[in-house]
Design a protein around this motif. Structure first.
Motif, mmCIF file in Angstrom:
data_model
loop_
_atom_site.group_PDB
_atom_site.id
_atom_site.type_symbol
_atom_site.label_atom_id
_atom_site.label_comp_id
_atom_site.label_asym_id
_atom_site.label_seq_id
_atom_site.Cartn_x
_atom_site.Cartn_y
_atom_site.Cartn_z
ATOM 1 N N VAL A 1 66.132 36.263 67.937
ATOM 2 C CA VAL A 1 66.423 37.818 68.378
ATOM 3 C C VAL A 1 66.276 38.857 67.431
ATOM 4 C CG1 VAL A 1 68.089 39.398 69.507
ATOM 5 C CG2 VAL A 1 68.024 36.920 70.298
ATOM 6 N N ILE A 2 66.786 38.703 66.256
ATOM 7 C CA ILE A 2 66.592 39.624 65.220
ATOM 8 C C ILE A 2 65.117 39.695 64.685
ATOM 9 C CG2 ILE A 2 67.303 40.162 62.863
ATOM 10 C CD1 ILE A 2 69.815 39.270 63.572
ATOM 11 N N ARG A 3 64.333 38.542 65.043
ATOM 12 C CA ARG A 3 63.047 38.527 64.796
ATOM 13 C C ARG A 3 62.156 39.636 65.459
ATOM 14 N NH1 ARG A 3 58.888 36.397 67.061
ATOM 15 N NH2 ARG A 3 60.112 34.884 68.392
ATOM 16 N N TYR A 4 62.627 40.144 66.448
ATOM 17 C CA TYR A 4 62.048 41.093 67.225
ATOM 18 C C TYR A 4 61.889 42.464 66.505
ATOM 19 C CZ TYR A 4 62.582 37.769 71.018
ATOM 20 O OH TYR A 4 62.473 36.745 71.898
ATOM 21 N N ALA A 5 62.928 42.573 65.872
ATOM 22 C CA ALA A 5 63.060 43.912 65.169
ATOM 23 C C ALA A 5 62.618 43.608 63.516
ATOM 24 C CB ALA A 5 64.503 44.400 64.981
ATOM 25 N N GLN A 6 62.069 42.533 63.008
ATOM 26 C CA GLN A 6 62.216 42.335 61.758
ATOM 27 C C GLN A 6 61.076 43.052 61.067
ATOM 28 O OE1 GLN A 6 61.178 38.181 61.215
ATOM 29 N NE2 GLN A 6 61.240 38.116 58.905
ATOM 30 N N THR B 1 63.285 55.317 67.762
ATOM 31 C CA THR B 1 64.128 55.791 66.894
ATOM 32 C C THR B 1 65.396 55.522 67.508
ATOM 33 O OG1 THR B 1 62.761 57.351 66.031
ATOM 34 C CG2 THR B 1 65.042 57.742 65.832
ATOM 35 N N ASN B 2 65.601 55.713 68.883
ATOM 36 C CA ASN B 2 66.838 55.656 69.633
ATOM 37 C C ASN B 2 67.348 54.333 69.578
ATOM 38 O OD1 ASN B 2 67.039 58.341 70.042
ATOM 39 N ND2 ASN B 2 66.173 58.234 72.049
ATOM 40 N N ALA B 3 66.578 53.251 69.743
ATOM 41 C CA ALA B 3 66.782 51.805 69.994
ATOM 42 C C ALA B 3 67.167 51.186 68.255
ATOM 43 C CB ALA B 3 65.369 51.061 70.217
ATOM 44 N N SER B 4 66.569 51.863 67.169
ATOM 45 C CA SER B 4 67.016 51.547 66.039
ATOM 46 C C SER B 4 68.358 51.994 65.626
ATOM 47 C CB SER B 4 66.199 52.214 64.805
ATOM 48 O OG SER B 4 64.672 51.476 65.106
ATOM 49 N N GLU B 5 68.775 53.108 66.131
ATOM 50 C CA GLU B 5 70.149 53.694 65.750
ATOM 51 C C GLU B 5 71.113 52.817 66.505
ATOM 52 O OE1 GLU B 5 69.766 57.643 66.984
ATOM 53 O OE2 GLU B 5 68.580 58.160 65.210
ATOM 54 N N ARG B 6 70.741 52.572 67.924
ATOM 55 C CA ARG B 6 71.683 51.760 68.767
ATOM 56 C C ARG B 6 71.988 50.321 67.953
ATOM 57 N NH1 ARG B 6 69.035 54.068 73.201
ATOM 58 N NH2 ARG B 6 67.774 52.280 73.213
ATOM 59 N N LEU B 7 71.114 49.853 67.440
ATOM 60 C CA LEU B 7 71.048 48.417 66.678
ATOM 61 C C LEU B 7 71.837 48.339 65.430
ATOM 62 C CD1 LEU B 7 67.369 47.249 67.117
ATOM 63 C CD2 LEU B 7 69.431 46.057 67.936
ATOM 64 N N GLU C 1 69.231 41.864 71.433
ATOM 65 C CA GLU C 1 67.901 41.835 72.117
ATOM 66 C C GLU C 1 67.284 42.817 72.919
ATOM 67 O OE1 GLU C 1 65.671 37.810 73.637
ATOM 68 O OE2 GLU C 1 67.578 38.466 74.957
ATOM 69 N N PRO C 2 67.903 43.333 73.774
ATOM 70 C CA PRO C 2 67.329 44.628 74.436
ATOM 71 C C PRO C 2 66.430 45.625 73.595
ATOM 72 C CG PRO C 2 69.407 44.079 75.306
ATOM 73 C CD PRO C 2 69.457 43.233 74.262
ATOM 74 N N ASP C 3 67.463 46.303 72.832
ATOM 75 C CA ASP C 3 66.714 47.132 71.716
ATOM 76 C C ASP C 3 65.765 46.753 70.835
ATOM 77 O OD1 ASP C 3 68.042 49.578 72.864
ATOM 78 O OD2 ASP C 3 69.862 49.086 71.690
ATOM 79 N N ALA C 4 66.015 45.423 70.335
ATOM 80 C CA ALA C 4 65.259 44.572 69.334
ATOM 81 C C ALA C 4 63.860 44.323 70.205
ATOM 82 C CB ALA C 4 65.751 43.333 68.899
ATOM 83 N N LEU D 1 57.065 48.465 71.174
ATOM 84 C CA LEU D 1 56.722 50.088 71.123
ATOM 85 C C LEU D 1 56.438 50.291 69.668
ATOM 86 C CD1 LEU D 1 58.931 51.490 73.973
ATOM 87 C CD2 LEU D 1 56.390 50.683 73.986
ATOM 88 N N SER D 2 57.007 49.809 68.601
ATOM 89 C CA SER D 2 56.904 50.256 67.154
ATOM 90 C C SER D 2 55.459 50.675 66.713
ATOM 91 C CB SER D 2 57.507 49.044 66.466
ATOM 92 O OG SER D 2 58.930 49.339 66.266
ATOM 93 N N ALA D 3 54.524 49.863 67.216
ATOM 94 C CA ALA D 3 53.175 50.075 67.034
ATOM 95 C C ALA D 3 52.617 51.321 67.645
ATOM 96 C CB ALA D 3 52.235 48.948 67.182
ATOM 97 N N SER D 4 53.125 51.962 68.583
ATOM 98 C CA SER D 4 52.819 52.713 69.483
ATOM 99 C C SER D 4 52.632 54.160 68.740
ATOM 100 C CB SER D 4 53.337 52.970 70.696
ATOM 101 O OG SER D 4 52.999 54.097 71.417
ATOM 102 N N SER D 5 51.589 54.980 69.034
ATOM 103 C CA SER D 5 51.439 56.298 68.268
ATOM 104 C C SER D 5 52.293 57.432 69.179
ATOM 105 C CB SER D 5 50.298 56.491 67.779
ATOM 106 O OG SER D 5 49.301 56.478 68.974
ATOM 107 N N LYS D 6 52.448 57.149 70.521
ATOM 108 C CA LYS D 6 52.870 57.923 71.394
ATOM 109 C C LYS D 6 54.274 58.599 71.079
ATOM 110 C CE LYS D 6 50.615 55.715 75.256
ATOM 111 N NZ LYS D 6 50.984 54.874 76.555
ATOM 112 N N PRO D 7 54.162 59.822 70.956
ATOM 113 C CA PRO D 7 55.394 60.395 70.826
ATOM 114 C C PRO D 7 56.724 60.001 71.293
ATOM 115 C CG PRO D 7 53.935 62.471 70.933
ATOM 116 C CD PRO D 7 53.178 60.923 71.369
ATOM 117 N N ASP D 8 56.650 59.924 72.790
ATOM 118 C CA ASP D 8 57.775 59.440 73.411
ATOM 119 C C ASP D 8 57.972 58.129 72.993
ATOM 120 O OD1 ASP D 8 57.676 61.853 74.846
ATOM 121 O OD2 ASP D 8 56.928 60.820 76.826
#
Length: 216
Positions: free
Chosen positions: A174-179, A136-142, A114-117, A123-130
């Motif tokens: 929970v997984i829906r958040y990353a869907q 990207t880091n959250a996806s890798e941890r998932l 859940e935390p990374d999802a 933030l996935s829709a954000s265009s900010k580089p940070d």
């Protein structure tokens, strides 16, 4: 009658979905999250998680909260597991081992996924580089915890006992958040198929339609 405090655009969705599956009648009090309001403490603000009336019920100031036969209970997964135990199989545990496994997978969803999802959801829709780096880091941890779920579903079909239960609701919500993160989810075909089946259920659709009808 069971009372659910919280808007459908919150973790109350898990409880509402389960209630529709079981066929439990409930009353919903639409308490909105304070962070979604420009001034939650204004005199004309809707009932929210800063409202004194709600804080008397839930000093932690978070939705959802349920009231049932004199019990006041917070934490959405505590609520779903309580209701599943109360009403039993098929959506709740039929015995002690099933109960333990439903807790195991629910806690795994809450702690490992859940935390990374949620980071991806917000933030996935954000265009900010940070923010892109954070996602990207959250996806890798998932990848690791989702591989665990993928392997389990590919062998068993459902989270517990070979049937749809509260554990599937807790995990699916929970997984829906990353869907929406296609570059991540395409790695896990068993999860995608299972999630599609979960979200095709009439009880989910009923919850989701009510959720979509609420203001964003």
């Amino acid at each position: 009658m069971l009372t659910i405090h919280g808007v459908s655009r919150s973790r109350a969705s898990r409880i509402i979905w389960l209630c529709h599956e079981i066929g439990i009648e409930f009353r919903q009090v639409p308490v909105i999250q304070a962070y979604r309001l420009p001034d939650p403490d204004a005199a004309d603000a809707p009932l929210n998680t800063h409202s004194p009336a709600f804080l008397r019920l839930s000093p932690g100031g978070a939705v959802p909260v349920i009231q049932d036969d004199g019990l006041v209970l917070s934490e959405s997964m505590a609520c779903t597991l309580y209701l599943a135990r109360k009403y039993g199989a098929p959506f709740g545990p039929g015995d002690t081992p099933e109960d333990a496994l439903m807790m195991q997978w629910s806690f795994y969803a809450a702690t490992a996924i859940e935390p990374d999802a949620l980071t991806l959801l917000f933030l996935s829709a954000s265009s900010k580089p940070d923010d892109r780096v954070i996602c990207t880091n959250a996806s890798e941890r998932l990848i690791r915890p989702l591989m665990v779920v993928e392997d389990h579903l590919s062998r068993h079909g459902y989270m517990v006992a070979g049937r749809f239960t509260v554990a599937d609701i807790n995990m699916a919500e929970v997984i829906r958040y990353a869907q929406g993160r296609a570059d991540l989810m395409t790695r896990f075909p068993a999860i995608q198929a299972w999630l599609s089946d979960c979200q095709a259920r009439p009880a989910f659709r009923k919850m989701w339609e009510a959720r979509l009808a609420e203001p964003e």
